[in-house]
Design an enzyme around this catalytic site. Structure first.
Site, PDB file in Angstrom:
ATOM      1  N   CYS A 111      42.082  47.522  33.100  1.00  7.39           N
ATOM      2  CA  CYS A 111      43.219  48.335  32.883  1.00  7.39           C
ATOM      3  C   CYS A 111      44.450  48.393  33.748  1.00  7.39           C
ATOM      4  O   CYS A 111      44.156  48.216  35.035  1.00  7.39           O
ATOM      5  CB  CYS A 111      42.538  49.845  33.087  1.00  7.39           C
ATOM      6  SG  CYS A 111      41.346  50.005  31.527  1.00  7.39           S
ATOM      7  N   ARG A 124      45.180  41.509  34.978  1.00  6.96           N
ATOM      8  CA  ARG A 124      43.938  42.277  35.395  1.00  6.96           C
ATOM      9  C   ARG A 124      42.927  42.275  34.045  1.00  6.96           C
ATOM     10  O   ARG A 124      41.829  42.734  34.479  1.00  6.96           O
ATOM     11  CB  ARG A 124      44.505  43.893  35.351  1.00  6.96           C
ATOM     12  CG  ARG A 124      45.483  43.913  36.585  1.00  6.96           C
ATOM     13  CD  ARG A 124      46.085  45.365  36.692  1.00  6.96           C
ATOM     14  NE  ARG A 124      44.929  46.295  37.120  1.00  6.96           N
ATOM     15  CZ  ARG A 124      44.596  46.722  38.183  1.00  6.96           C
ATOM     16  NH1 ARG A 124      45.094  45.857  39.301  1.00  6.96           N
ATOM     17  NH2 ARG A 124      43.311  47.540  38.524  1.00  6.96           N
ATOM     18  N   TRP A 176      40.938  47.747  29.334  1.00 10.61           N
ATOM     19  CA  TRP A 176      40.041  46.893  29.036  1.00 10.61           C
ATOM     20  C   TRP A 176      38.809  47.780  28.424  1.00 10.61           C
ATOM     21  O   TRP A 176      38.209  48.730  29.298  1.00 10.61           O
ATOM     22  CB  TRP A 176      39.772  46.404  30.436  1.00 10.61           C
ATOM     23  CG  TRP A 176      38.993  45.063  30.700  1.00 10.61           C
ATOM     24  CD1 TRP A 176      39.111  43.941  30.431  1.00 10.61           C
ATOM     25  CD2 TRP A 176      37.502  45.011  30.836  1.00 10.61           C
ATOM     26  NE1 TRP A 176      37.879  42.998  30.599  1.00 10.61           N
ATOM     27  CE2 TRP A 176      36.830  43.904  31.002  1.00 10.61           C
ATOM     28  CE3 TRP A 176      36.467  46.464  31.310  1.00 10.61           C
ATOM     29  CZ2 TRP A 176      35.420  43.560  31.202  1.00 10.61           C
ATOM     30  CZ3 TRP A 176      35.387  45.994  31.547  1.00 10.61           C
ATOM     31  CH2 TRP A 176      34.751  44.500  31.509  1.00 10.61           C
ATOM     32  N   ASN A 217      42.797  54.702  34.299  1.00 10.02           N
ATOM     33  CA  ASN A 217      42.120  53.650  34.691  1.00 10.02           C
ATOM     34  C   ASN A 217      40.711  53.960  35.279  1.00 10.02           C
ATOM     35  O   ASN A 217      41.021  54.960  36.070  1.00 10.02           O
ATOM     36  CB  ASN A 217      42.917  52.851  35.458  1.00 10.02           C
ATOM     37  CG  ASN A 217      42.225  51.635  36.157  1.00 10.02           C
ATOM     38  OD1 ASN A 217      41.006  51.223  35.910  1.00 10.02           O
ATOM     39  ND2 ASN A 217      42.623  51.035  36.973  1.00 10.02           N
ATOM     40  N   GLY A 218      39.710  53.610  34.999  1.00  7.32           N
ATOM     41  CA  GLY A 218      38.259  54.092  35.664  1.00  7.32           C
ATOM     42  C   GLY A 218      37.292  54.484  34.647  1.00  7.32           C
ATOM     43  O   GLY A 218      37.618  54.147  33.390  1.00  7.32           O
ATOM     44  N   GLU A 244      30.698  28.155  43.725  1.00  6.87           N
ATOM     45  CA  GLU A 244      32.124  28.254  43.212  1.00  6.87           C
ATOM     46  C   GLU A 244      32.666  27.470  41.877  1.00  6.87           C
ATOM     47  O   GLU A 244      33.407  27.804  41.252  1.00  6.87           O
ATOM     48  CB  GLU A 244      32.968  28.574  44.399  1.00  6.87           C
ATOM     49  CG  GLU A 244      34.504  28.688  44.395  1.00  6.87           C
ATOM     50  CD  GLU A 244      34.875  30.000  43.701  1.00  6.87           C
ATOM     51  OE1 GLU A 244      33.660  30.968  43.340  1.00  6.87           O
ATOM     52  OE2 GLU A 244      35.816  30.246  43.330  1.00  6.87           O
ATOM     53  N   LYS A 295      34.106  28.703  38.520  1.00  7.97           N
ATOM     54  CA  LYS A 295      35.335  28.247  38.029  1.00  7.97           C
ATOM     55  C   LYS A 295      35.524  27.731  36.532  1.00  7.97           C
ATOM     56  O   LYS A 295      35.898  27.866  35.708  1.00  7.97           O
ATOM     57  CB  LYS A 295      36.241  27.287  38.940  1.00  7.97           C
ATOM     58  CG  LYS A 295      36.630  27.806  40.280  1.00  7.97           C
ATOM     59  CD  LYS A 295      37.815  28.760  40.274  1.00  7.97           C
ATOM     60  CE  LYS A 295      37.290  30.220  39.909  1.00  7.97           C
ATOM     61  NZ  LYS A 295      37.137  31.131  41.030  1.00  7.97           N
ATOM     62  N   GLU A 330      34.070  30.283  33.923  1.00  7.73           N
ATOM     63  CA  GLU A 330      35.348  31.437  33.602  1.00  7.73           C
ATOM     64  C   GLU A 330      36.465  30.905  32.799  1.00  7.73           C
ATOM     65  O   GLU A 330      36.928  31.545  31.742  1.00  7.73           O
ATOM     66  CB  GLU A 330      35.939  31.865  35.098  1.00  7.73           C
ATOM     67  CG  GLU A 330      35.124  32.759  35.830  1.00  7.73           C
ATOM     68  CD  GLU A 330      36.128  32.913  37.060  1.00  7.73           C
ATOM     69  OE1 GLU A 330      36.146  34.197  37.624  1.00  7.73           O
ATOM     70  OE2 GLU A 330      36.288  31.929  37.985  1.00  7.73           O
ATOM     71  N   HIS A 353      12.105  22.494  39.404  1.00  5.33           N
ATOM     72  CA  HIS A 353      11.253  23.461  39.112  1.00  5.33           C
ATOM     73  C   HIS A 353      11.689  24.365  37.996  1.00  5.33           C
ATOM     74  O   HIS A 353      11.436  25.661  37.670  1.00  5.33           O
ATOM     75  CB  HIS A 353      11.384  24.389  40.773  1.00  5.33           C
ATOM     76  CG  HIS A 353      10.976  24.159  41.730  1.00  5.33           C
ATOM     77  ND1 HIS A 353       9.357  24.036  41.914  1.00  5.33           N
ATOM     78  CD2 HIS A 353      11.321  23.421  43.073  1.00  5.33           C
ATOM     79  CE1 HIS A 353       9.242  23.317  43.129  1.00  5.33           C
ATOM     80  NE2 HIS A 353      10.604  23.011  43.537  1.00  5.33           N
ATOM     81  N   LYS A 390      40.643  40.606  36.496  1.00  2.00           N
ATOM     82  CA  LYS A 390      41.201  40.143  37.980  1.00  2.00           C
ATOM     83  C   LYS A 390      40.306  41.235  38.784  1.00  2.00           C
ATOM     84  O   LYS A 390      39.765  40.670  39.916  1.00  2.00           O
ATOM     85  CB  LYS A 390      42.636  40.102  38.142  1.00  2.00           C
ATOM     86  CG  LYS A 390      43.068  39.736  39.330  1.00  2.00           C
ATOM     87  CD  LYS A 390      42.987  38.242  39.651  1.00  2.00           C
ATOM     88  CE  LYS A 390      43.142  37.967  41.107  1.00  2.00           C
ATOM     89  NZ  LYS A 390      42.611  36.727  41.164  1.00  2.00           N
TER      90      LYS A 390
HETATM   91  C1  G6P Z   1      36.545  39.432  39.615  1.00  3.78           C
HETATM   92  C2  G6P Z   1      37.430  38.021  39.636  1.00  3.78           C
HETATM   93  C3  G6P Z   1      36.905  37.095  40.682  1.00  3.78           C
HETATM   94  C4  G6P Z   1      36.655  38.026  41.796  1.00  3.78           C
HETATM   95  C5  G6P Z   1      35.658  39.110  41.639  1.00  3.78           C
HETATM   96  C6  G6P Z   1      35.739  39.866  43.070  1.00  3.78           C
HETATM   97  O1  G6P Z   1      35.333  38.765  38.842  1.00  3.78           O
HETATM   98  O2  G6P Z   1      37.757  37.703  38.470  1.00  3.78           O
HETATM   99  O3  G6P Z   1      37.800  36.163  40.840  1.00  3.78           O
HETATM  100  O4  G6P Z   1      36.073  36.840  42.807  1.00  3.78           O
HETATM  101  O5  G6P Z   1      36.256  40.052  40.807  1.00  3.78           O
HETATM  102  O6  G6P Z   1      36.886  40.382  43.428  1.00  3.78           O
HETATM  103  P1  G6P Z   1      37.654  40.914  44.642  1.00  3.78           P
HETATM  104  O7  G6P Z   1      38.920  41.321  44.437  1.00  3.78           O
HETATM  105  O8  G6P Z   1      36.568  41.757  45.316  1.00  3.78           O
HETATM  106  O9  G6P Z   1      37.838  39.741  45.658  1.00  3.78           O
END
Ligand code: G6P
Length: 613
Positions: free
Chosen positions: A2, A27, A77, A103-104, A486, A490, A493, A509, A608
């Site tokens: 949002c 976002r 969102w 937002n919230g 990580e 990536k 995502e 396992h 985001k």
């Molecule tokens: C979302 C973003 C990720 C991020 C995570 C934590 O899922 O898409 O890229 O790692 O939030 O966000 P922060 O702002 O707390 O690092």
């Protein structure tokens, strides 16, 4: 997650609102809308559209069809109800007296809705926001009070999180806002006032911003803002000047923000290191941490979500090794609901790019309530986490726009390295010579990262070869496992390919049953005592038909005997080589996403900044 914008001034509001919303697209959202007051007709037009912002831009003729100088806008969102036009914000109260965007999440919205239904209110959407807007309307009318008192009364009744922007029919040209736990900033120019969920939305108009605190309200008129506490008393606030270069939030010739941000990593890491390393000494005094306090620590808890959690996963291996302190790493969403037994002399480290992630913020608060001090490794200056922590270690990645984090992750990782090395030296684990060598190794990372980036065409080629993969497995041991986590995130995502990371020893396992002809298995192979074991695990996958990609450092050429495709990164000290190894994996995810036609900067369903649970 949002985005809210608002503008009141002399210019046409709608184009400014649409432009601001476009800067908040990163976002994550699935519908959008604006509300603008037209002084000619004395009416407020509300226009909303499901889907991309472009739909709203077309529907409003780029804003030209919605005249007026005061308005609010929103990208939604979906949480309560589908992403339809009826559920899109802004919402209006029954009778149109109050219009608002939010937002919230209002947790007790059902209970509040029942109350309002008993008072003959009607509802047209499934949203909690419509309830909040009507609740303000209810108090406004019932007590015949001004907007601030009506909003304050509603705030007392609402449980949950909100950044709320409201317009009242009786107060044309004014915007009223309230905040609890959801990000919101106010910007001022000589003749306008703006509000937004994040700085990029208003950077074009002003660099003078105010951070509104939790449970505070504000009244915006052209060129002015007044802040209020919950009692309705005015509160004084200092403004902050944003020092970002406006171009930092633009694509600068790159096809996507993500690719630009991948390339900005050497700078992000150089800037972050440069802030804490002076004359070959790590100086953490800017964070507030004292040497005495750091020496006294007996246990660390590293908490985060998504990629920030993966930094914590790497941090566990690195800090335990370099500083000899037990480290527990956990996901914020898990940690906040378990009952951790905090050891004495412990420190919680929360890691967050945005500084607004709801679960991370909740974990921080839990630790503080239990008397455990909190160090935040955070990128956004003035964010909730930055303000509520006891010690703040800012990362200097600059604004990150692509949903999938890259440069903020890298800046977080080197912050953890610096912390580990400083702790190690203070506690006598690292002698002076090793300490100096470690600092030299860290300082050399940005140049080596640049060399990794030079090799991107090979990765692009490899990505196109596997763009139709169904499953990809990332494996590694120790710190390589943390990097695999990580790399896999990536990939999934931004390419939407199913992908998992496994500790290589766990393959046998269960996971190996998923390996079939052509399955891509990527091994991260940088830790010298462990990589041969991982290579053995990969070879077992190959025996079942897997195609193997190895990611290792120059010199480990024997890896080519076992795998099908090898990527090399420059040699570096093992604790810090993750900063190099992650780059090919980010590029692999990126190019795979691009090859599959994914909107890599704004992948579906993702946000985001996850400001709700
Ligand atoms: C979302 C973003 C990720 C991020 C995570 C934590 O899922 O898409 O890229 O790692 O939030 O966000 P922060 O702002 O707390 O690092």
């Amino acid at each position: 997650m949002c985005g809210i914008v608002g503008y009141t001034g002399n210019e046409a509001a709608a184009p400014i609102l649409l432009d601001g919303l476009s800067k908040l697209e990163y976002r994550g959202y699935d519908s959008a809308g604006i509300a603008v007051f037209d002084p000619e007709s004395r009416e407020t037009a509300v226009v909303r559209a499901p889907g991309r912002l472009l739909n709203l831009v077309q529907k409003t003729d780029g804003g030209a069809a919605v005249p007026g100088n005061c308005g609010i806008g929103h990208t939604r969102w979906a949480t309560h109800g589908e992403p339809t036009e009826a559920n899109a914000h802004p919402h209006h109260s029954a009778g149109d007296l109050v219009i608002g965007a939010h937002n919230g999440i209002i947790e007790n919205y059902q209970e509040l809705k029942q109350k309002l239904l008993r008072h003959d209110y009607t509802f047209y959407s499934d949203t909690d926001t419509e309830v909040a807007v009507n609740l303000v309307d209810y108090y406004y009318k019932k007590y015949n009070i001004g907007p601030i008192d009506a909003i304050a009364k509603a705030m007392v009744r609402i449980r949950g999180t909100y950044a709320l922007a409201l317009m009242f029919r009786d107060y044309p040209g004014e915007i009223w806002v309230a905040r609890k736990d959801s990000p919101l900033i106010i910007g001022l120019t000589d003749d306008a006032a703006l509000l937004a969920s994040d700085v990029p939305a208003i950077l074009k108009y002003t660099r003078t911003v105010y951070y509104i605190d939790n449970l505070e309200m504000a009244r915006l008129t052209p060129g002015h803002v007044t802040f209020y506490d919950l009692n309705g008393d005015a509160v004084e606030k200092e403004s902050t000047e944003i020092t970002w270069d406006a171009e930092a939030a633009e694509k600068g010739g790159y096809e996507h923000f993500m690719l630009k941000e991948i390339h900005e990593q050497p700078k992000a890491v150089r800037d972050t290191l440069g802030c804490y390393i002076h004359d070959n000494v790590i100086d953490l005094s800017a964070t507030g941490l004292t040497e005495e306090f750091m020496r006294s620590l007996e246990r660390l808890y590293i908490i985060g979500c998504g990629s920030a959690y993966h930094v914590g996963a790497a941090g566990k291996y690195i800090i335990e090794d370099l500083a000899d302190i037990p480290v527990e790493t956990d996901l914020a969403s898990e940690f906040r609901y378990r009952n951790p037994r905090f050891a004495k002399n412990s420190l919680m480290i929360v890691i967050s790019q945005s500084g607004e992630t709801a679960d991370t913020l909740a974990a921080l608060r839990m630790a503080k309530e239990r008397g455990v001090p909190v160090l935040a490794v955070v990128n956004v200056v003035g964010s909730s986490i930055a303000r509520e922590c006891d010690y703040c270690m800012y990362t200097y990645a600059g604004p990150e726009i692509a949903v999938a984090t890259t440069k903020a992750y890298s800046a977080q990782l080197v912050s953890i390295y610096m912390l580990a090395v400083r702790l190690g030296r203070l506690r006598g684990v690292l002698d002076e010579e090793t300490y100096a060598a470690d600092i030299a190794e860290m300082t050399a990372l940005p140049d080596k990262m640049e060399r990794v980036l030079e090799d991107k065409e090979r990765i692009q080629w490899f990505a196109s070869k596997f763009a139709n993969a169904h499953d990809i497995f990332f494996v590694g041991r120790g710190a390589d496992y943390a990097i695999s986590l990580e790399g896999s995130l990536k990939m999934k995502e931004i390419s939407y390919i199913h992908s998992e990371a496994y500790a290589a020893g766990e393959l046998k396992h269960g996971t190996i049953s998923l390996v079939e002809d052509g399955t891509l298995v990527i091994g991260v192979l940088t830790q010298k005592d462990l990589l041969e074991k991982t290579v053995s695990n990969m070879t077992e996958c190959r025996a079942r038909g897997a195609y193997l990609m190895g990611l290792t450092s120059y010199g480990n050429y024997f890896v080519e005997d076992s795998d099908d495709f090898t990527i090399y990164v420059p040699k570096a000290e093992e604790h810090f080589i993750g900063s190099l190894a992650i780059i090919p994996l980010q590029l692999l995810g990126y190019y795979t996403g691009v090859a599959r036609g994914v909107d890599v900067d704004k992948p579906r369903n993702l946000a985001k900044s996850v400001t709700v649970e």
